[in-house]
Design an enzyme around this catalytic site. Structure first.
Site, mmCIF file in Angstrom:
data_model
loop_
_atom_site.group_PDB
_atom_site.id
_atom_site.type_symbol
_atom_site.label_atom_id
_atom_site.label_comp_id
_atom_site.label_asym_id
_atom_site.label_seq_id
_atom_site.Cartn_x
_atom_site.Cartn_y
_atom_site.Cartn_z
ATOM 1 N N HIS A 18 17.637 -11.131 -32.686
ATOM 2 C CA HIS A 18 17.121 -10.294 -31.767
ATOM 3 C C HIS A 18 15.687 -9.810 -32.444
ATOM 4 C CE1 HIS A 18 20.103 -10.276 -28.953
ATOM 5 N NE2 HIS A 18 21.080 -9.810 -29.932
ATOM 6 N N HIS A 28 24.539 -10.596 -36.102
ATOM 7 C CA HIS A 28 24.359 -9.780 -34.950
ATOM 8 C C HIS A 28 25.355 -8.611 -34.812
ATOM 9 C CE1 HIS A 28 21.859 -12.363 -32.110
ATOM 10 N NE2 HIS A 28 22.334 -13.308 -33.052
ATOM 11 N N GLU A 35 29.497 -11.648 -35.873
ATOM 12 C CA GLU A 35 29.269 -10.285 -35.026
ATOM 13 C C GLU A 35 30.098 -9.338 -35.734
ATOM 14 O OE1 GLU A 35 27.729 -9.959 -32.267
ATOM 15 O OE2 GLU A 35 27.931 -11.992 -31.198
ATOM 16 N N GLU A 59 20.362 -2.739 -31.772
ATOM 17 C CA GLU A 59 21.177 -3.807 -32.525
ATOM 18 C C GLU A 59 20.284 -4.537 -33.445
ATOM 19 O OE1 GLU A 59 23.325 -7.990 -31.873
ATOM 20 O OE2 GLU A 59 22.655 -6.990 -30.093
#
Length: 252
Positions: free
Chosen positions: A10, A77, A142, A24
Protein backbone atom coordinates in the site's frame (compact mmCIF):
# COMPACT_ATOMS: atom_id res chain seq x y z
CA UNK A 1 25.48 -10.76 -5.29
CA UNK A 2 21.91 -11.69 -4.44
CA UNK A 3 19.42 -8.90 -5.05
CA UNK A 4 16.13 -8.67 -3.18
CA UNK A 5 13.22 -6.27 -3.61
CA UNK A 6 11.38 -5.39 -0.41
CA UNK A 7 7.90 -4.03 -1.01
CA UNK A 8 6.05 -2.12 1.71
CA UNK A 9 2.43 -2.84 0.83
CA UNK A 10 0.00 0.00 0.00
CA UNK A 11 1.16 3.60 0.51
CA UNK A 12 0.14 7.18 -0.29
CA UNK A 13 -3.55 7.40 -1.12
CA UNK A 14 -3.96 3.68 -0.36
CA UNK A 15 -3.74 3.15 3.42
CA UNK A 16 -4.57 -0.55 3.32
CA UNK A 17 -6.48 -1.75 6.38
CA UNK A 18 -7.39 0.97 8.87
CA UNK A 19 -8.31 0.09 12.46
CA UNK A 20 -8.82 2.61 15.28
CA UNK A 21 -6.80 5.17 13.30
CA UNK A 22 -3.93 2.75 12.68
CA UNK A 23 -3.04 2.50 8.98
CA UNK A 24 -1.53 -0.63 7.51
CA UNK A 25 0.71 1.27 5.08
CA UNK A 26 2.69 2.73 7.99
CA UNK A 27 3.27 -0.62 9.70
CA UNK A 28 4.28 -2.14 6.38
CA UNK A 29 6.89 0.53 5.74
CA UNK A 30 8.38 0.32 9.25
CA UNK A 31 8.78 -3.43 8.95
CA UNK A 32 10.00 -3.39 5.34
CA UNK A 33 12.79 -0.93 6.13
CA UNK A 34 13.82 -2.93 9.20
CA UNK A 35 14.01 -6.17 7.18
CA UNK A 36 16.00 -4.49 4.44
CA UNK A 37 18.50 -3.05 6.91
CA UNK A 38 19.18 -6.52 8.34
CA UNK A 39 19.58 -8.10 4.91
CA UNK A 40 21.95 -5.33 3.81
CA UNK A 41 24.14 -6.07 6.84
CA UNK A 42 24.46 -9.64 5.52
CA UNK A 43 25.77 -8.43 2.15
CA UNK A 44 22.45 -8.67 0.29
CA UNK A 45 21.76 -6.05 -2.39
CA UNK A 46 18.42 -4.63 -1.21
CA UNK A 47 16.10 -2.30 -3.11
CA UNK A 48 12.65 -1.07 -2.16
CA UNK A 49 9.47 -0.31 -4.06
CA UNK A 50 9.06 2.64 -1.69
CA UNK A 51 10.87 4.17 1.26
CA UNK A 52 8.35 6.98 1.86
CA UNK A 53 4.57 7.34 1.92
CA UNK A 54 3.91 7.18 -1.83
CA UNK A 55 1.53 5.09 -3.94
CA UNK A 56 2.50 2.64 -6.67
CA UNK A 57 0.01 0.26 -8.21
CA UNK A 58 0.64 -3.46 -7.67
CA UNK A 59 1.61 -3.74 -11.34
CA UNK A 60 4.12 -0.90 -10.98
CA UNK A 61 5.61 -2.64 -7.94
CA UNK A 62 6.00 -5.88 -9.87
CA UNK A 63 7.71 -4.00 -12.70
CA UNK A 64 10.10 -2.33 -10.25
CA UNK A 65 11.20 -5.80 -9.18
CA UNK A 66 11.43 -7.12 -12.73
CA UNK A 67 13.36 -4.12 -14.04
CA UNK A 68 15.81 -4.39 -11.15
CA UNK A 69 16.63 -7.97 -12.06
CA UNK A 70 15.91 -9.07 -8.50
CA UNK A 71 16.32 -12.67 -7.35
CA UNK A 72 13.48 -12.52 -4.80
CA UNK A 73 10.48 -10.25 -4.21
CA UNK A 74 9.16 -9.87 -0.65
CA UNK A 75 5.98 -7.86 -0.05
CA UNK A 76 5.19 -6.86 3.54
CA UNK A 77 1.58 -6.55 4.67
CA UNK A 78 -0.67 -6.83 7.73
CA UNK A 79 -3.74 -9.03 7.62
CA UNK A 80 -7.36 -8.22 8.55
CA UNK A 81 -10.46 -10.17 9.53
CA UNK A 82 -14.04 -9.18 8.77
CA UNK A 83 -14.74 -8.95 12.50
CA UNK A 84 -12.06 -7.27 14.66
CA UNK A 85 -10.16 -9.44 17.14
CA UNK A 86 -11.26 -12.71 15.54
CA UNK A 87 -8.27 -13.39 13.27
CA UNK A 88 -4.75 -13.81 14.62
CA UNK A 89 -1.33 -14.98 13.46
CA UNK A 90 0.95 -14.80 10.46
CA UNK A 91 0.66 -16.33 7.01
CA UNK A 92 2.39 -16.01 3.66
CA UNK A 93 0.84 -15.84 0.21
CA UNK A 94 2.37 -17.34 -2.93
CA UNK A 95 1.39 -17.85 -6.57
CA UNK A 96 1.55 -21.66 -6.39
CA UNK A 97 2.67 -24.16 -3.78
CA UNK A 98 5.98 -25.29 -5.20
CA UNK A 99 9.56 -24.27 -5.89
CA UNK A 100 11.58 -21.50 -4.30
CA UNK A 101 8.65 -19.25 -3.43
CA UNK A 102 6.92 -21.96 -1.39
CA UNK A 103 10.17 -22.89 0.36
CA UNK A 104 10.82 -19.21 1.10
CA UNK A 105 7.30 -18.71 2.48
CA UNK A 106 7.56 -21.72 4.79
CA UNK A 107 10.98 -20.64 6.05
CA UNK A 108 9.70 -17.14 6.82
CA UNK A 109 6.62 -18.50 8.60
CA UNK A 110 8.72 -20.89 10.66
CA UNK A 111 10.99 -18.08 11.81
CA UNK A 112 8.05 -15.75 12.54
CA UNK A 113 6.44 -18.42 14.71
CA UNK A 114 9.39 -18.10 17.12
CA UNK A 115 8.37 -14.49 17.86
CA UNK A 116 5.07 -15.66 19.36
CA UNK A 117 2.72 -15.43 16.38
CA UNK A 118 0.47 -18.32 15.46
CA UNK A 119 1.61 -19.86 12.16
CA UNK A 120 -1.41 -19.99 9.82
CA UNK A 121 0.62 -21.51 6.97
CA UNK A 122 0.84 -20.55 3.31
CA UNK A 123 -1.98 -19.77 0.90
CA UNK A 124 -2.01 -19.86 -2.91
CA UNK A 125 -3.22 -16.53 -4.35
CA UNK A 126 -2.42 -16.64 -8.09
CA UNK A 127 -4.75 -13.71 -8.84
CA UNK A 128 -2.63 -11.19 -6.89
CA UNK A 129 -0.67 -8.94 -9.23
CA UNK A 130 2.65 -8.83 -7.35
CA UNK A 131 2.66 -12.64 -7.33
CA UNK A 132 1.39 -13.07 -10.89
CA UNK A 133 3.45 -10.40 -12.67
CA UNK A 134 6.85 -10.81 -11.01
CA UNK A 135 9.31 -12.99 -12.91
CA UNK A 136 11.25 -13.98 -9.78
CA UNK A 137 9.99 -16.00 -6.76
CA UNK A 138 7.65 -13.72 -4.81
CA UNK A 139 6.04 -13.94 -1.38
CA UNK A 140 3.55 -11.71 0.42
CA UNK A 141 4.11 -11.83 4.18
CA UNK A 142 1.07 -11.06 6.35
CA UNK A 143 2.65 -9.99 9.66
CA UNK A 144 -0.25 -10.46 12.05
CA UNK A 145 -3.77 -8.99 11.95
CA UNK A 146 -3.97 -5.22 12.09
CA UNK A 147 -7.51 -5.36 13.50
CA UNK A 148 -6.48 -7.60 16.39
CA UNK A 149 -5.35 -5.80 19.55
CA UNK A 150 -3.07 -8.62 20.70
CA UNK A 151 -1.39 -8.95 17.30
CA UNK A 152 -0.75 -5.20 17.30
CA UNK A 153 0.73 -5.34 20.79
CA UNK A 154 3.05 -8.12 19.65
CA UNK A 155 3.95 -6.21 16.47
CA UNK A 156 4.88 -3.08 18.42
CA UNK A 157 6.72 -4.89 21.21
CA UNK A 158 8.73 -7.13 18.91
CA UNK A 159 9.14 -5.19 15.66
CA UNK A 160 12.89 -5.78 15.53
CA UNK A 161 12.50 -9.49 16.28
CA UNK A 162 9.80 -9.81 13.62
CA UNK A 163 12.07 -8.11 11.09
CA UNK A 164 14.92 -10.42 12.11
CA UNK A 165 12.66 -13.45 11.72
CA UNK A 166 11.65 -12.47 8.18
CA UNK A 167 15.28 -11.78 7.29
CA UNK A 168 16.35 -15.12 8.77
CA UNK A 169 13.71 -16.93 6.73
CA UNK A 170 15.14 -15.33 3.61
CA UNK A 171 18.73 -16.11 4.62
CA UNK A 172 17.88 -19.76 5.33
CA UNK A 173 16.33 -20.03 1.86
CA UNK A 174 19.51 -18.58 0.34
CA UNK A 175 21.58 -21.18 2.20
CA UNK A 176 22.94 -18.86 4.87
CA UNK A 177 22.87 -19.37 8.62
CA UNK A 178 20.15 -17.44 10.47
CA UNK A 179 21.23 -15.02 13.16
CA UNK A 180 21.60 -16.43 16.64
CA UNK A 181 18.48 -15.40 18.56
CA UNK A 182 18.98 -12.98 21.40
CA UNK A 183 18.01 -14.36 24.81
CA UNK A 184 14.96 -12.58 26.16
CA UNK A 185 13.28 -12.77 29.55
CA UNK A 186 9.48 -12.63 29.44
CA UNK A 187 7.01 -12.13 32.26
CA UNK A 188 4.13 -14.54 31.73
CA UNK A 189 0.79 -13.93 33.35
CA UNK A 190 -1.28 -16.79 31.94
CA UNK A 191 -1.54 -19.51 29.29
CA UNK A 192 -4.75 -20.75 27.71
CA UNK A 193 -5.91 -23.18 25.04
CA UNK A 194 -8.73 -20.72 24.31
CA UNK A 195 -7.53 -17.54 22.65
CA UNK A 196 -10.55 -15.55 23.88
CA UNK A 197 -9.53 -16.11 27.50
CA UNK A 198 -6.01 -14.95 26.73
CA UNK A 199 -7.25 -11.81 24.97
CA UNK A 200 -9.50 -10.94 27.93
CA UNK A 201 -6.58 -11.17 30.34
CA UNK A 202 -4.40 -9.10 28.00
CA UNK A 203 -7.14 -6.44 27.81
CA UNK A 204 -7.32 -6.38 31.61
CA UNK A 205 -3.56 -5.91 31.85
CA UNK A 206 -3.64 -3.06 29.35
CA UNK A 207 -6.43 -1.36 31.26
CA UNK A 208 -4.14 -1.53 34.30
CA UNK A 209 -1.39 0.22 32.35
CA UNK A 210 0.75 -2.77 31.31
CA UNK A 211 1.94 -3.36 27.74
CA UNK A 212 0.59 -6.88 27.39
CA UNK A 213 0.43 -9.10 24.32
CA UNK A 214 -0.56 -12.66 23.46
CA UNK A 215 2.02 -15.06 22.01
CA UNK A 216 0.93 -18.39 20.50
CA UNK A 217 3.33 -21.28 21.05
CA UNK A 218 3.07 -25.05 21.50
CA UNK A 219 -0.70 -24.99 21.36
CA UNK A 220 -1.17 -22.30 24.02
CA UNK A 221 -2.01 -18.59 23.91
CA UNK A 222 0.49 -17.14 26.39
CA UNK A 223 -0.24 -13.76 27.93
CA UNK A 224 2.98 -11.85 28.51
CA UNK A 225 3.91 -8.37 29.68
CA UNK A 226 7.32 -7.46 28.38
CA UNK A 227 10.37 -9.00 26.75
CA UNK A 228 13.68 -7.95 28.29
CA UNK A 229 17.33 -8.58 27.52
CA UNK A 230 18.17 -7.72 31.12
CA UNK A 231 16.92 -10.12 33.83
CA UNK A 232 16.72 -7.34 36.42
CA UNK A 233 14.20 -5.47 34.26
CA UNK A 234 12.08 -8.60 33.98
CA UNK A 235 12.18 -9.05 37.76
CA UNK A 236 11.10 -5.45 38.23
CA UNK A 237 8.15 -5.96 35.86
CA UNK A 238 7.17 -9.17 37.64
CA UNK A 239 7.15 -7.35 40.99
CA UNK A 240 4.90 -4.63 39.58
CA UNK A 241 2.48 -7.22 38.24
CA UNK A 242 2.37 -9.13 41.51
CA UNK A 243 1.67 -5.94 43.45
CA UNK A 244 -1.24 -5.41 41.05
CA UNK A 245 -2.60 -8.84 41.99
CA UNK A 246 -1.41 -10.98 39.08
CA UNK A 247 0.19 -14.43 39.30
CA UNK A 248 3.37 -14.42 37.21
CA UNK A 249 6.60 -16.19 36.42
CA UNK A 250 9.64 -15.32 34.30
CA UNK A 251 10.43 -17.39 31.24
CA UNK A 252 13.15 -17.13 28.61
Amino acid sequence: MTKIIIDAGHGGSDPGTVYNGRQEKNDNLRLALAVGKILSSHGIDVSYTRTTDVYHSPYEKAMIGNNAGADLFISIHRNAARTPNTGTGIESLIYADGGTAARLARNINQQLETTGYRNRGIIERPELTVLKRTVMPAVIVEAGFLNNESDNQLFDAKLNQIAQAIADGILVTLGAEPSKPQKLYRVQVGAYKNGDYANRLADRLRSDGFQAFVAYRDGYYRVQAGAFTNLDNAVSMEQQLRRAGYDTFITS
